[in-house]
Each structure stands twice: as C-alpha cells, then as structure tokens.
Design an enzyme around this catalytic site. Structure first.
Site, mmCIF file in Angstrom:
data_model
loop_
_atom_site.group_PDB
_atom_site.id
_atom_site.type_symbol
_atom_site.label_atom_id
_atom_site.label_comp_id
_atom_site.label_asym_id
_atom_site.label_seq_id
_atom_site.Cartn_x
_atom_site.Cartn_y
_atom_site.Cartn_z
ATOM 1 N N ASP A 225 0.864 -1.183 0.000
ATOM 2 C CA ASP A 225 0.000 0.000 0.000
ATOM 3 C C ASP A 225 0.902 1.235 0.000
ATOM 4 O OD1 ASP A 225 -1.671 2.111 0.685
ATOM 5 O OD2 ASP A 225 -2.899 0.898 2.043
ATOM 6 N N HIS A 226 0.874 1.963 -1.100
ATOM 7 C CA HIS A 226 1.819 3.076 -1.252
ATOM 8 C C HIS A 226 1.496 4.252 -0.322
ATOM 9 C CE1 HIS A 226 5.137 4.988 -2.985
ATOM 10 N NE2 HIS A 226 4.819 5.016 -4.260
ATOM 11 N N ARG A 227 0.325 4.215 0.326
ATOM 12 C CA ARG A 227 0.037 5.271 1.298
ATOM 13 C C ARG A 227 0.887 5.083 2.540
ATOM 14 N NH1 ARG A 227 -6.282 4.203 1.827
ATOM 15 N NH2 ARG A 227 -5.344 2.122 1.944
#
Ligand code: CAO
Length: 437
Positions: A409-411
């Site tokens: 999850d790039h967040r």
C-alpha cells in the site's frame, strides 16, 4: 385471512452464531417482498436478510447483539403474499443467485460483504464508494440511521455526528451525500469512483454458453478483492532470491524427519523469514486506522496464507509465527491448508493477519501482482523457483532462484522501503537459511 408465519434465519453459508447488528422492522410495520428485515454480521461479512413475503410484522423475537444461526426464529409476520423464487426477475446476476437459493421456504441471504452494496441493488447516481464495514459498525448511530445510510450506500465511518455525544443523525447522512453530489464525488474518502455500468450482453448470440453460479466464497472474496483493488494504491516490487543453499538444507531436514512424516516446504521458510523482515521494517506490520491519519503498529506476527481450494480462494492465518519453530510452522501450514480444503475454517481462523503470502510456486509462473489483503499493507507473492545462471566471482554458476512479488500500500510504504524490504528478505533467505530453524 392472513397467515402468521415464523420467519427464520435462512441458509447463511458456513457462518454460525452471527451477530444481529440491525433490526430494520418493528411490530406493526408493513413490509413488501424483498424489504430488508435484519442485518447480520460475522468477522468476515455482513448480510441482510430480505423478506420473502409481504405483510405486517407481528413480533420481533431477537434483540440487537444476539447471535443467531441458520433456522433460528427472527420474527413472526402476518403474511398476505409470498413470492415464489421463480417469480424473481430473470436478470443475469439474479439468475446466478437464484441457482444457489435453497429449496426450502427460507429466503435467500443477501451477502453484503464488507466492501460494497449488493450488485443487484440500484446504485446511487454518484456512488459514495464501498462501505467500510469495520468503521460503519463502530460509528455511533441509531439502527434507523444505519438503515438509512445503508440504503444510500453512505459510509457512517466517514461521517461526523452532530447529535448528542457525536451521535450521527439522519441529517448528517443527508449532508454527507449532498457533499458528494455537489463535489461530483471527488475527494471523499475512498469514494467518488464513477464508471460506466457493464453492458448486459447476451453471449449466447455468439455461440454456445453455460451459466455457472459463483460459489459463496467466490462472491465474498470477489467483493473484498474489488474493494482492496480500488481503495489501496498498489505498487508491486519484483525481486529474486538465491535459495540454492536453502533448498539443500530443506532436503536434509525432510530426510531427517522423514520417519516422523514431517515435510517442510519453501513456504515455511518464507514465513519465518517474513517475521525477521517485519521486525526490521515495522511499517509493514501495520494498518491504517479508520481516520486514515494514524498507523496501528502491531507487535504480534500473524501471517495469512492464500490457499487455493475447489470452492475458491481463502486466506487462513497462522498465528505467532515468531514464537513457533520452522518445523511447527510447516506442520501447521499443512494442517491449515487441509482444513481450508475441507471447508472447516471458521471466520476466526481467517482474521487477525499482519501480512499475507500467496504462493503459486507449486504451480508455476515467473511473477505476478498479488492484491493487498487490506487492512494489511503488504502481501508477498511467490512464484516457481528455477535454476538460472548467476554471475558470481567472475563466472556464471547455476543457482536456484526464487521469484518474489511484493505488493504494498503506497500510502503507508514508500517505494524505497518496498525495495529495501525485498532485498532484506532475499538476504535472509539466501544467507544462512539454517538460522530460520
Ligand atoms: N518453487 C518451486 N517449487 C515449489 C515452490 C516454489 N516457489 N513452492 C512449492 N514448491 C513445490 C513444493 O516443494 C512441492 O513439491 P514436492 O511435492 O516435490 O515437495 C510442490 O511444489 C507443491 O507444493 P504445495 O503447493 O503443496 O505446498 P506449499 O507449502 O508450497 O503451498 C499452499 C501450500 C496451501 C499455499 C498451496 O498449496 C496453495 O494453495 N497455493 C495457491 C495459493 C493461491 O491460490 N494464491 C493465489 C492467490 S491470488 O488469487
């Protein structure tokens, strides 16, 4: 004269002792066929029980928070009209659901698994996005407001309440929906995704076809995967690790334990190595909280393993992998995958994972892009190991290379840390694999 009928919990699949989270009707209410009566929720899914009859509610026999199973009495109803299943509209998705409807008079359950509205309900003009069941459940609102929010597909978890002690009122839900409509749906939480509806196509025009209903697991998994695919910004980092020494060590181990019937696969090594990597990179052992503003850092090490079963994909969780030996993890993995294939997993067996592994190594392939099993923030995909020429100390040598595909999850995880994580994991697996014992 109208009949008074007992309305029972219909076939709700493998779920037992499921909590009543909403009662949408009260004595004296007039209901039509297909009106929702109650909502049930397990760890894995929420489902509405729709009415198979039209009539008037006489008595409610359950309370909020009760745990119910198939066949339990929900309420009594003075019935004026009943709908035979065959009367339902012959729309494709309904046809699929109909095939699964039990032959008893019990109404078919309507799974509304965490992510979204049922596909066979009309979507609002601008979809507010999938409902996040965990935050919906925690939100402070009355059953009628919950019902109202569900009807509009509004995620209570994203709404601030203006009532007493922050209670969410009907007006708050209306204001939330209005905000989405006026903003064109953009920028509101996970919502605002507007897509063209899929056209209904009669495939039989093009050739012979056969319609097969999806299994319950297919439908549930599909909804979770769809939610995760559209709400989690995915990146997949590919890498490979030299498991030549690991494989030699694994063979030795299996030889040693042969008489005890113990067999350890590469997957058990991967699980132990993942724990080491999670300890080094704690952000991979975290979840975003419902506000999206905090990370919940986990101090435990439970690993989900995707298991391919004839009924569909399931992800049981092996707990406390850090405190178990490699042999124990291997044994538990085998027992769990048998349990999964025998359809004996409970919702608890499938909850609480920190990170998941999807291993297609026993099947084939060189790489793939697994979908993060949210609220986890990463998933490790493993493909088939093969012998490759590797340039070492001035010459090419044959080494057994294992492909890794880490989606995250790039967040929560930056690209640099994604690459650091797989490099670290690769090193743990290739250098001194006996340390993982
Ligand atoms: N490279 C080469 N061979 C591998 C391998 C790899 N990465 N991983 C496993 N193998 C070998 C095993 O060693 C075993 O060989 P032997 O029988 O000769 O010892 C054989 O492949 C079969 O392994 P397995 O699949 O039974 O065992 P596992 O521990 O590797 O995996 C399980 C267990 C339950 C994860 C697996 O059976 C499974 O269901 N995989 C599918 C998961 C899936 O569907 N993922 C997709 C999710 S997204 O849709």
């Amino acid at each position: 004269m109208a009949d008074v009928k007992d309305i029972l919990v219909p076939d709700i699949g493998d779920f037992e002792g499921v909590e009543v989270i909403e009662i949408m009707v009260a004595p004296g209410d007039a209901v039509s066929i297909e009106d929702p009566l109650v909502s049930l929720e397990s760890d894995k899914a929420a489902m509405e029980i729709p009415s198979e009859h039209a009539g008037t509610i006489k008595e409610i026999k359950i309370s909020l928070g009760d745990k119910v199973s198939q066949g339990d009495l929900l309420l009594t109803m003075e019935v004026t009209e009943s709908a035979p299943v065959k009367d339902k509209k012959p729309e494709t998705k309904k046809e699929a659901a109909k095939t699964e409807t039990p032959k008893s008079s019990a109404p078919a359950n309507k799974p509304v698994a965490a992510p979204s509205q049922p596909a066979y309900r009309p979507a609002p003009a601008v979809a507010p996005g999938p409902i996040d069941e965990a935050s919906f459940r925690k939100a402070y609102a009355s059953p009628s407001v919950r019902k109202f929010a569900r009807e509009l597909g509004a995620n209570l978890g994203q709404i601030s309440g203006t009532g007493n002690k922050g209670r969410i009122l009907k007006d708050d839900v209306k204001a939330f929906i209005k905000q989405i409509l006026t903003s064109g749906g953009a920028g509101v939480g996970a919502g605002g995704i507007q897509v063209e509806p899929m056209p209904e196509i009669d495939f039989s025009k093009f050739g012979e076809i056969e319609t097969q209903p999806l299994t319950k697991i297919n439908k549930l998994t599909g909804k979770f995967l769809h939610r995760n695919w559209v709400t989690v910004p995915h990146v997949t980092q590919f890498d490979e690790t030299d498991i030549t020494d690991l494989e030699a060590f694994r063979k030795q181990l299996n030889e040693k334990y042969k008489d005890e019937g113990i067999k350890v696969t590469v997957l058990a090594f991967l699980m132990k190595a993942l724990v080491t990597a999670l300890k080094e990179f704690p952000r991979f052992n975290a979840s975003l909280d419902n506000t999206g503003e905090n990370l919940v850092m986990k101090k435990y090490f439970h690993i989900g393993v995707a298991v391919d079963t004839p009924a569909g994909l399931v992800v049981p969780v092996i707990r406390d992998v850090d405190s178990k030996s490699l042999i124990d993890v291997g044994q538990e993995l085998i027992a769990t995958s048998h349990k999964a294939r025998d359809k004996k997993l409970t919702p608890t067996d499938m909850s609480g994972g920190c990170i998941s592994i999807s291993s297609l190594g026993g099947i084939g392939g060189t790489a793939f892009t697994p979908i993060v099993n949210a609220p986890e923030v990463a998933i490790l995909g493993v493909s088939r190991a093969s012998i490759k020429p590797v340039y070492k100390d001035g010459e090419f040598v044959p080494r057994l290379m294992l492909p890794l595909s880490l989606s995250y999850d790039h967040r929560v995880i930056d690209g640099a840390n994604g690459a650091r994580f797989t490099s670290f994991l690769s090193k743990v697996l290739s250098d001194n694999p006996e340390n993982l014992l």
